[in-house]
Design an enzyme around this catalytic site. Sequence first.
Site, PDB file in Angstrom:
ATOM      1  N   TRP A 216      29.521  36.818  39.432  1.00 53.44           N
ATOM      2  CA  TRP A 216      28.270  36.999  40.172  1.00 53.44           C
ATOM      3  C   TRP A 216      27.363  35.780  40.119  1.00 53.44           C
ATOM      4  O   TRP A 216      26.358  35.730  40.815  1.00 53.44           O
ATOM      5  CB  TRP A 216      27.522  38.194  39.546  1.00 53.44           C
ATOM      6  CG  TRP A 216      27.525  38.061  38.059  1.00 53.44           C
ATOM      7  CD1 TRP A 216      28.437  38.620  37.193  1.00 53.44           C
ATOM      8  CD2 TRP A 216      26.684  37.233  37.244  1.00 53.44           C
ATOM      9  NE1 TRP A 216      28.198  38.196  35.899  1.00 53.44           N
ATOM     10  CE2 TRP A 216      27.125  37.347  35.915  1.00 53.44           C
ATOM     11  CE3 TRP A 216      25.590  36.418  37.510  1.00 53.44           C
ATOM     12  CZ2 TRP A 216      26.535  36.666  34.854  1.00 53.44           C
ATOM     13  CZ3 TRP A 216      24.989  35.729  36.458  1.00 53.44           C
ATOM     14  CH2 TRP A 216      25.464  35.860  35.154  1.00 53.44           C
ATOM     15  N   ASN A 217      27.660  34.786  39.241  1.00 46.27           N
ATOM     16  CA  ASN A 217      26.629  33.758  38.985  1.00 46.27           C
ATOM     17  C   ASN A 217      26.397  32.806  40.166  1.00 46.27           C
ATOM     18  O   ASN A 217      25.292  32.322  40.363  1.00 46.27           O
ATOM     19  CB  ASN A 217      26.884  32.999  37.677  1.00 46.27           C
ATOM     20  CG  ASN A 217      28.234  32.353  37.602  1.00 46.27           C
ATOM     21  OD1 ASN A 217      29.140  32.697  38.355  1.00 46.27           O
ATOM     22  ND2 ASN A 217      28.397  31.411  36.698  1.00 46.27           N
TER      23      ASN A 217
ATOM     24  N   HIS B  42      35.075  41.281  43.854  1.00 40.80           N
ATOM     25  CA  HIS B  42      33.902  40.550  43.390  1.00 40.80           C
ATOM     26  C   HIS B  42      33.270  41.320  42.221  1.00 40.80           C
ATOM     27  O   HIS B  42      33.607  42.485  41.973  1.00 40.80           O
ATOM     28  CB  HIS B  42      32.903  40.410  44.553  1.00 40.80           C
ATOM     29  CG  HIS B  42      32.140  39.107  44.516  1.00 40.80           C
ATOM     30  ND1 HIS B  42      31.775  38.502  43.343  1.00 40.80           N
ATOM     31  CD2 HIS B  42      31.671  38.302  45.506  1.00 40.80           C
ATOM     32  CE1 HIS B  42      31.121  37.371  43.617  1.00 40.80           C
ATOM     33  NE2 HIS B  42      31.053  37.218  44.930  1.00 40.80           N
ATOM     34  N   ALA B  43      32.350  40.659  41.511  1.00 42.65           N
ATOM     35  CA  ALA B  43      31.665  41.331  40.399  1.00 42.65           C
ATOM     36  C   ALA B  43      30.894  42.542  40.930  1.00 42.65           C
ATOM     37  O   ALA B  43      30.366  42.517  42.051  1.00 42.65           O
ATOM     38  CB  ALA B  43      30.711  40.355  39.719  1.00 42.65           C
ATOM     39  N   SER B  44      30.802  43.582  40.098  1.00 44.29           N
ATOM     40  CA  SER B  44      30.227  44.855  40.550  1.00 44.29           C
ATOM     41  C   SER B  44      28.750  44.750  40.913  1.00 44.29           C
ATOM     42  O   SER B  44      28.234  45.606  41.637  1.00 44.29           O
ATOM     43  CB  SER B  44      30.384  45.911  39.461  1.00 44.29           C
ATOM     44  OG  SER B  44      31.730  46.015  39.126  1.00 44.29           O
TER      45      SER B  44
ATOM     46  N   GLY C 275      35.445  33.838  35.215  1.00 43.59           N
ATOM     47  CA  GLY C 275      34.613  34.762  34.441  1.00 43.59           C
ATOM     48  C   GLY C 275      34.707  34.465  32.956  1.00 43.59           C
ATOM     49  O   GLY C 275      34.910  33.315  32.553  1.00 43.59           O
TER      50      GLY C 275
ATOM     51  N   GLU D  46      39.436  30.219  35.486  1.00 43.90           N
ATOM     52  CA  GLU D  46      38.285  29.329  35.304  1.00 43.90           C
ATOM     53  C   GLU D  46      37.309  30.110  34.441  1.00 43.90           C
ATOM     54  O   GLU D  46      36.641  31.013  34.919  1.00 43.90           O
ATOM     55  CB  GLU D  46      37.710  28.964  36.686  1.00 43.90           C
ATOM     56  CG  GLU D  46      36.901  27.676  36.665  1.00 43.90           C
ATOM     57  CD  GLU D  46      35.491  27.890  36.160  1.00 43.90           C
ATOM     58  OE1 GLU D  46      35.281  27.724  34.924  1.00 43.90           O
ATOM     59  OE2 GLU D  46      34.617  28.207  36.954  1.00 43.90           O
ATOM     60  N   LEU D  47      37.267  29.772  33.154  1.00 42.56           N
ATOM     61  CA  LEU D  47      36.506  30.600  32.220  1.00 42.56           C
ATOM     62  C   LEU D  47      35.252  29.865  31.756  1.00 42.56           C
ATOM     63  O   LEU D  47      34.832  28.908  32.379  1.00 42.56           O
ATOM     64  CB  LEU D  47      37.421  31.020  31.070  1.00 42.56           C
ATOM     65  CG  LEU D  47      38.762  31.614  31.554  1.00 42.56           C
ATOM     66  CD1 LEU D  47      39.681  31.947  30.409  1.00 42.56           C
ATOM     67  CD2 LEU D  47      38.547  32.829  32.441  1.00 42.56           C
TER      68      LEU D  47
ATOM     69  N   CYS E  57      28.694  28.031  34.250  1.00 45.98           N
ATOM     70  CA  CYS E  57      29.738  27.685  33.277  1.00 45.98           C
ATOM     71  C   CYS E  57      29.626  26.232  32.832  1.00 45.98           C
ATOM     72  O   CYS E  57      29.952  25.902  31.703  1.00 45.98           O
ATOM     73  CB  CYS E  57      31.121  27.988  33.832  1.00 45.98           C
ATOM     74  SG  CYS E  57      31.405  27.333  35.460  1.00 45.98           S
TER      75      CYS E  57
ATOM     76  N   GLU F 147      29.438  31.116  24.462  1.00 46.48           N
ATOM     77  CA  GLU F 147      28.891  30.662  25.735  1.00 46.48           C
ATOM     78  C   GLU F 147      27.555  31.378  25.954  1.00 46.48           C
ATOM     79  O   GLU F 147      27.525  32.599  26.146  1.00 46.48           O
ATOM     80  CB  GLU F 147      29.845  30.985  26.893  1.00 46.48           C
ATOM     81  CG  GLU F 147      29.225  30.574  28.211  1.00 46.48           C
ATOM     82  CD  GLU F 147      30.137  30.695  29.418  1.00 46.48           C
ATOM     83  OE1 GLU F 147      30.834  31.709  29.547  1.00 46.48           O
ATOM     84  OE2 GLU F 147      30.124  29.758  30.240  1.00 46.48           O
TER      85      GLU F 147
HETATM   86  P1  NDP Z   1      33.201  39.144  33.253  1.00 47.65           P
HETATM   87  O1  NDP Z   1      34.216  38.137  32.896  1.00 47.65           O
HETATM   88  O2  NDP Z   1      33.273  40.470  32.605  1.00 47.65           O
HETATM   89  O3  NDP Z   1      33.225  39.384  34.850  1.00 47.65           O
HETATM   90  C1  NDP Z   1      33.739  38.487  35.792  1.00 47.65           C
HETATM   91  C2  NDP Z   1      34.599  39.237  36.806  1.00 47.65           C
HETATM   92  O4  NDP Z   1      35.744  39.769  36.138  1.00 47.65           O
HETATM   93  C3  NDP Z   1      33.915  40.430  37.448  1.00 47.65           C
HETATM   94  O5  NDP Z   1      34.393  40.596  38.760  1.00 47.65           O
HETATM   95  C4  NDP Z   1      34.366  41.580  36.571  1.00 47.65           C
HETATM   96  O6  NDP Z   1      34.281  42.824  37.211  1.00 47.65           O
HETATM   97  C5  NDP Z   1      35.802  41.184  36.321  1.00 47.65           C
HETATM   98  N1  NDP Z   1      36.417  41.724  35.116  1.00 47.65           N
HETATM   99  C6  NDP Z   1      35.869  41.799  33.880  1.00 47.65           C
HETATM  100  N2  NDP Z   1      36.763  42.285  33.005  1.00 47.65           N
HETATM  101  C7  NDP Z   1      37.892  42.523  33.686  1.00 47.65           C
HETATM  102  C8  NDP Z   1      39.159  43.045  33.345  1.00 47.65           C
HETATM  103  N3  NDP Z   1      39.447  43.413  32.113  1.00 47.65           N
HETATM  104  N4  NDP Z   1      40.096  43.184  34.317  1.00 47.65           N
HETATM  105  C9  NDP Z   1      39.816  42.809  35.587  1.00 47.65           C
HETATM  106  N5  NDP Z   1      38.637  42.321  35.970  1.00 47.65           N
HETATM  107  C10 NDP Z   1      37.680  42.168  35.047  1.00 47.65           C
HETATM  108  O7  NDP Z   1      31.775  38.525  33.026  1.00 47.65           O
HETATM  109  P2  NDP Z   1      30.368  39.262  32.877  1.00 47.65           P
HETATM  110  O8  NDP Z   1      29.750  39.370  34.195  1.00 47.65           O
HETATM  111  O9  NDP Z   1      30.435  40.526  32.100  1.00 47.65           O
HETATM  112  O10 NDP Z   1      29.627  38.167  31.990  1.00 47.65           O
HETATM  113  C11 NDP Z   1      29.892  38.102  30.589  1.00 47.65           C
HETATM  114  C12 NDP Z   1      29.915  36.662  30.149  1.00 47.65           C
HETATM  115  O11 NDP Z   1      31.014  36.008  30.775  1.00 47.65           O
HETATM  116  C13 NDP Z   1      28.703  35.834  30.558  1.00 47.65           C
HETATM  117  O12 NDP Z   1      27.647  36.001  29.698  1.00 47.65           O
HETATM  118  C14 NDP Z   1      29.295  34.451  30.537  1.00 47.65           C
HETATM  119  O13 NDP Z   1      29.326  33.981  29.230  1.00 47.65           O
HETATM  120  C15 NDP Z   1      30.727  34.664  31.023  1.00 47.65           C
HETATM  121  N6  NDP Z   1      30.859  34.355  32.466  1.00 47.65           N
HETATM  122  C16 NDP Z   1      31.286  33.118  32.799  1.00 47.65           C
HETATM  123  C17 NDP Z   1      31.351  32.764  34.135  1.00 47.65           C
HETATM  124  C18 NDP Z   1      31.787  31.403  34.524  1.00 47.65           C
HETATM  125  O14 NDP Z   1      31.369  30.914  35.580  1.00 47.65           O
HETATM  126  N7  NDP Z   1      32.638  30.763  33.758  1.00 47.65           N
HETATM  127  C19 NDP Z   1      30.971  33.682  35.204  1.00 47.65           C
HETATM  128  C20 NDP Z   1      30.563  34.987  34.740  1.00 47.65           C
HETATM  129  C21 NDP Z   1      30.512  35.276  33.420  1.00 47.65           C
HETATM  130  P3  NDP Z   1      33.004  43.790  36.965  1.00 47.65           P
HETATM  131  O15 NDP Z   1      31.810  43.074  37.466  1.00 47.65           O
HETATM  132  O16 NDP Z   1      33.346  44.984  37.785  1.00 47.65           O
HETATM  133  O17 NDP Z   1      32.963  44.055  35.503  1.00 47.65           O
END
Ligand code: NDP
Length: 410
Positions: A87-88, A112-114, A163, A185-186, A219, A315
Amino acid sequence: MEERAKHFTRVSSVLRQNTEIYAEIITKEMGKPIRQSRHEIEKCAWLCDYYAENAAEFLKDEIVDTGAEKSYVAFEPLGVIFGIMPWNFPFWQVFRFAVPTMCAGNVCVIKHASNVPRSALEIEKVFIEAGFLENVFTSLLIDAKTAREIIEKEMVDGVSLTGSVGAGSEIGELAGKLIKPVVLELGGSDPFIVLEDADIEKAAQAAVKSRFLNAGQSCIAAKRLIVVEDIAVDFFKAFERRVQELKIGDPMDEETDIGPIAKNEFLNSLERVLRDAKKNGAKPHIYGEKPERGFFFNPVIIPAASINMEVCNVEVFGPIAPIITVKDENEAVEIANSTIYGLAAKIWSQDLERAERLAKRIKCGSISINGMIKSDPRLPFGGVKKSGVGRELSQYGLRGFVNIKTVVVN
Ligand code: NDP
């Protein structure tokens, strides 16, 4: 590719024509200040133009002289590629994945993110409006569990996730089990190193931008400022002066620099990180006047931070800037490499040879000397260590989901 290129040029026009509409959707869904949302849309348009102009060249057969009549490498699409997106940067992250992937001839399905469903649906409409056939790009409003079930389906030929490390690890494991190509891409905890011969004012200005853009939810933000002790006081003053100027508030206000944090639960993790730092001896400085209501978090500087604090290891997705003071460049490199992450890094020094020499010692996917790291369609983007697998953007990203086929004519 010629036909596809025309489509991507039209995507870029649709984006530019409707910038205000899309920017407002981003801001209202996840709280990014409106000026930054507009910039995000413009960047997506640039990406489309870049691939429309260059993808044909990147996908051209590569002739290799092997002594056979003819031998070459062809780049063919894999099929259906599934993207799990965060979502960011609700538009940019999706475009960064989908445009090169579609240019290579694949079709994309995303989850996409929820918290950004409107962005998800609007992006699908952008492609339709630009003339793509239905289902070449599809947004599914599904949860994480359903996303995993879809990856298991035979029709899915590859998967990309941007994510957290936790989500990446789970999806990487699944893709590995199914033997499907995966790009991850984490997160990152990027070091921002300021050496004693740096231009302190410029470094401080870039550090503020890099750490506080998107309320720190990026990120590649400068998540750890590592400053050589000789200039630590001067750097702190220059950095603090600029942090004091940041305006926190309504993200629809043109003047706002820092909007709300995207999700309420993230406020708790930011509070936890601050508590941990204090427990380990930190004295955080808190700035700005945040609105009473909403998921706001004031900008924070943690001077004299140390690597035993969570803020220097996990992070931190929020406006918290720890400053670690080091005695010299060697200690700076050691600390830069001390996390599980290896996404990007920044070095500030007026001695460019020295900076390039140090750049080689930092384990990361991108490094910027005397500047900020920004993803750029012309350059590969991705990390090492727990920051991910594979690359996005440039010709390397375009080849993330292709069959690199060898053809030998004898
Ligand atoms: P998540 O990694 O949980 O979410 C990113 C995406 O992955 C969303 O679409 C989410 O869906 C989906 N997702 C999460 N877990 C699973 C899974 N087990 N199986 C399949 N899909 C999954 O990030 P958050 O939004 O919860 O953020 C948490 C932390 O992650 C942040 O504080 C940050 O540190 C990091 N982050 C890093 C990003 C980057 O650009 N590198 C981007 C976003 C987060 P849903 O929304 O439905 O949960």
